[in-house]
Design an enzyme around this catalytic site. Sequence first.
Site, short mmCIF file in Angstrom:
data_model
loop_
_atom_site.label_atom_id
_atom_site.label_comp_id
_atom_site.label_asym_id
_atom_site.label_seq_id
_atom_site.Cartn_x
_atom_site.Cartn_y
_atom_site.Cartn_z
CG ASP A 141 42.04 4.31 46.31
OD1 ASP A 141 42.16 5.37 45.66
OD2 ASP A 141 43.00 3.70 46.79
CD GLU B 45 41.87 8.02 40.37
OE1 GLU B 45 42.13 6.80 40.21
OE2 GLU B 45 41.71 8.53 41.48
CG ASP C 69 47.66 7.74 46.60
OD1 ASP C 69 46.85 7.72 47.55
OD2 ASP C 69 47.68 6.86 45.73
#
Lengths: 635, 635
Positions: B307, B310, B420
């Site tokens: 997670d 990015e 999300d």
Amino acid sequence: MVKKYRLGNPIETDSVVVSIQEEKSTIPYFDIVQGKNELRFDMDENDHVFGLGETVRGINKRGYIFTSKCADDPNHTEDKRSLYAAQNFFVIWGNGKGFGMYVDTPGCVSFDIGYTDTNVFFIEFEDFDANIYVIDGASILDIVKEFRGIIGKSYIPPRWAFGFGQSRWSYMNEDQVREVVDNYDKNDIPIDSVYLDIDYMERYKDFTVSDERFPDFKAFVEEMKKRNIHLVPIIDAGVKIEEGYDVYEEGVKNDYFCKKENGENLVAAVWPGKVHFPDFLNEDARKWFGDKYKVLLDYGIDGFWNDMNEPAIFYTEDHLKEVFEKIKEYEGKNLDIRSFFDMQGMVGGLANNDEDYRRFYHEYKGKRYRHDKVHNLFGYNMTRAAGEAFERLSPDKRILMFSRSSYIGMHRYGGVWCGDNKSWWSHLLLNIQQMTALNMCGFIYSGADVGGFGADVTEDLLLRWAEFGIFTPLFRNHSAEGTRRQEFYRFTDTESFRNISKLRYALIPYLYSEFMNAVDNDEMLFRPLCFDHPEDDMAYEVEDQLYVGSSIMIAPVYKQNANGRYVYLPEDMKLCRFRSYNDYDVEVLGKGHHYVKAALNEVLVFIKKGHELPLATPASRTEDIDYNNLNYERF
Amino acid sequence: MVKKYRLGNPIETDSVVVSIQEEKSTIPYFDIVQGKNELRFDMDENDHVFGLGETVRGINKRGYIFTSKCADDPNHTEDKRSLYAAQNFFVIWGNGKGFGMYVDTPGCVSFDIGYTDTNVFFIEFEDFDANIYVIDGASILDIVKEFRGIIGKSYIPPRWAFGFGQSRWSYMNEDQVREVVDNYDKNDIPIDSVYLDIDYMERYKDFTVSDERFPDFKAFVEEMKKRNIHLVPIIDAGVKIEEGYDVYEEGVKNDYFCKKENGENLVAAVWPGKVHFPDFLNEDARKWFGDKYKVLLDYGIDGFWNDMNEPAIFYTEDHLKEVFEKIKEYEGKNLDIRSFFDMQGMVGGLANNDEDYRRFYHEYKGKRYRHDKVHNLFGYNMTRAAGEAFERLSPDKRILMFSRSSYIGMHRYGGVWCGDNKSWWSHLLLNIQQMTALNMCGFIYSGADVGGFGADVTEDLLLRWAEFGIFTPLFRNHSAEGTRRQEFYRFTDTESFRNISKLRYALIPYLYSEFMNAVDNDEMLFRPLCFDHPEDDMAYEVEDQLYVGSSIMIAPVYKQNANGRYVYLPEDMKLCRFRSYNDYDVEVLGKGHHYVKAALNEVLVFIKKGHELPLATPASRTEDIDYNNLNYERF
């Protein structure tokens, strides 16, 4: 049959205009939940819930929780519980029976319609004080009519307000407005009004006009009037704090502004920077503020939109000070992440902060109320100020008036637009779905910003949205600063925008007459299919088609790249597939399901059996429509 | 037929695994726009555009602009140009012909597909450097297969990863995990895994386990394993700066972290507070980080989700200092409103700030690159670190791995979840629509958080979402801190959740076999109707039905309060309306349009002619499914 019940000590809202004797018995249908400020109704699996005005989600409100707390929130995503309005009327209908209820309280109230428990409807009150009106009737439409009968006739705008209006935040000066009108005229796209957003004012002061941007406003209004263009300026709720500004000085002198607990005027910040809020709930202040519209009426203005009247608060002076103090505590510290988010939330949460709504007071009907207890009456009474003033100042001429925030009762003084929506396909659908609930609550003159206010529009979305917007009484294209320009003439397919807009003008005789019928007879201009066909189970499933007036049904396309859509006909109808007011094909379709093609430039209109749709020859302005020469499409 | 072209000096991404000689000629179809870093293609009115992986909006991507810049943005509203992924492969198809294109560049690139100009497709590059692969083929599926042939086989998870997984941010300790498993078992709802979100760690440090919350983690993993429950911990991209923490200290010692221009390690803040980012693009660092997963593998863990890669940045140390300085300038001033918004935007804009992505560097293939130039490779290479490590550390046992951020190439090392999302009906539809484009780009093991991660779910949304989620390889229920709890056993209609979940387990033999076929033969598990029926104009209109594997088509219900939906059949099919794996009715429906009823507890599955759907007897765990005793529904 309307019956009135009382919970606690309700604050009077003036939304009901008929005197109804209070029942001594307990409220029917709903039970009081012991130990809680809650009413409870156990829904049947087949019960549908309609109403609640301007809210998110579909026409049937089952399955979510909606909170009446007028909110300045531009992100109308489906999880939002509050938008700008508090319109607490709903109808529960299933198995051929049902009832309506109006929960008349100016405070915060939530309608948990199967959110917590799928088959239970809870009404949760912050304060357990309300007038509850229970309405029985033989049909949903009966119940709506009964309800509308007790809240007074809906607002009627001037006829030109059925013409198209172009808006932008903001056209900055005379030339920019002229340019808009010139472009519409040059492209032969009808238009009746141009909206002036906040920048027309002098430093965002209500009832002023910037003499830099509009050096001779009276002459400019006159110039536009000669072209049959109406300028519609915005009025904001906050009054700028500025020495020498008459509205500010009069308000201070006469104690017309909302005060803090210590008796000082609340200092909040909105577009003008620091402002005071007029206490619209105070009758004297309301009259005073209403009379101020005369400044603009005297310029020749005959239309207004009331904004920021939830009221929106960017920050209060006191709260900002507190936040700056707290930021100092965070600085230099090795912020753990939760503290960092607290800090970020604190700064981001300055706007429309619940705590701020508990920092000021109103003088209302001889008593002092903390704002949050009467929050939902603020925008209503701002618009009431204007509406009552127009009755005094302009008794013979209708003035256009609509508002962002609203409460039932306000529908007598003005319409609403659906606030700061976005250039989203889902908001086109939301627009379609909101119209029916608005109508139930008395708001007939209404519409959403066609093309969407926030975010960047695409040509196809604007076209599809216009194809629906031409049916809404308020038909306005509006968009926000910083977003893609979206005047109809700015895109490739000008012809289609022209044709769609002209179709609106061809429809005005029908729309205006149906609008007047809805107002005069407490009818709904926009109706879900099941309201007209309560015996048809399938009609309850349809959330994207609407009856508009007595003769037609529409089925807008609201999906990108779609070249058609499914349509359910609860009865045989005649389909008119309009490419323009005089270029359309017709086809009779039987009751049942159909997949109907609709190219990007085509509008689907269905005429009911035994009915006719009058079509005028479009003009560039509503005033030039020839009502005596109508063509009729009949079925 | 794949041809390779070069624009400028592309940075190698390792996404293409086949060596293709570069063409000397100019790129076909698209023209270079003179004076701009843009390619231009004039679309035919009938051209459809498919692909681009995980993005907003529909299956046909025409009419919007999508930017490949991996973004940690939880608000997947339709105006967003970037989500977590950069998957630059698309197919243009119309009038029976078309082509595919893969724009291989790690930098920022936008696909303006009729947004600026309805019929023009612009590809806009920040840097005009890319390997461009042009793929010709006789059909969309041919083109996809050709493309998949050059990027290498897709990741295959262990079979238990086709079971249901329950997640929450976060189950805080052993007991909470046990409680979840107990409740699923008690309610006879199948489950194979429980996810551990960030709170299982010691102060959010990767590859640590809190010994307060999980005092004997090895024993607990073992205990769960005995119950055939797999624990799946999260791994975040940022490494906490903490003296004595081995990962931090090794990374510093070996220069494995991303550096600022001045050579210091970048200090950013994420969940652990201040962190350094491993330079996953650096081969040595990648190997080092990958080997760290051994810590958890040694506990018996056999699945992970990567997670925040990015990478998400809440703030950088340098940027926060600057903001605090600027806030001081604002304080005390009579803030005009624009300054106030600047201040608010400055604080709100600390997270994932573009400027921060220009503050650090990577060592990649022997060169130094500023982060923004290779931004889209970061999450990809984090997951590659893990995937390459698993090949070394666990050559004989498949490990579950999926990631939030991705780039094509990463599909060889792990799957993705769609990040999300929210408990919105519109995100259920988005989930349906994203699957096909993900498959095109090689991401076969994928799915979205069933029920939605952010916002509050309702029982009906969760049920409808589960009814679709049972078809996605990754079938996980996950939700955010502060939102309504949404484990399947927490609602009224447990029976329906049980039946739907069991249906998933009954389908696993089919789904796993079709999944393996998609991987082995570069096929798509999820296909839009028009991919299978390119000659059928209506098939292109359908954006809410999918072929799943070779034998079935699904038509999920994704609207609240709907009791049915319209379905288009491009061929005769046999409808199975499942209430449970062994309670369903069947009906043969002809090619064409149908309105099909689907109560809240019913799943619509359509079997193709000449095909059969195997159904296992459900078990509580995938391991207990008896593959030798299958029932077949045939048409």
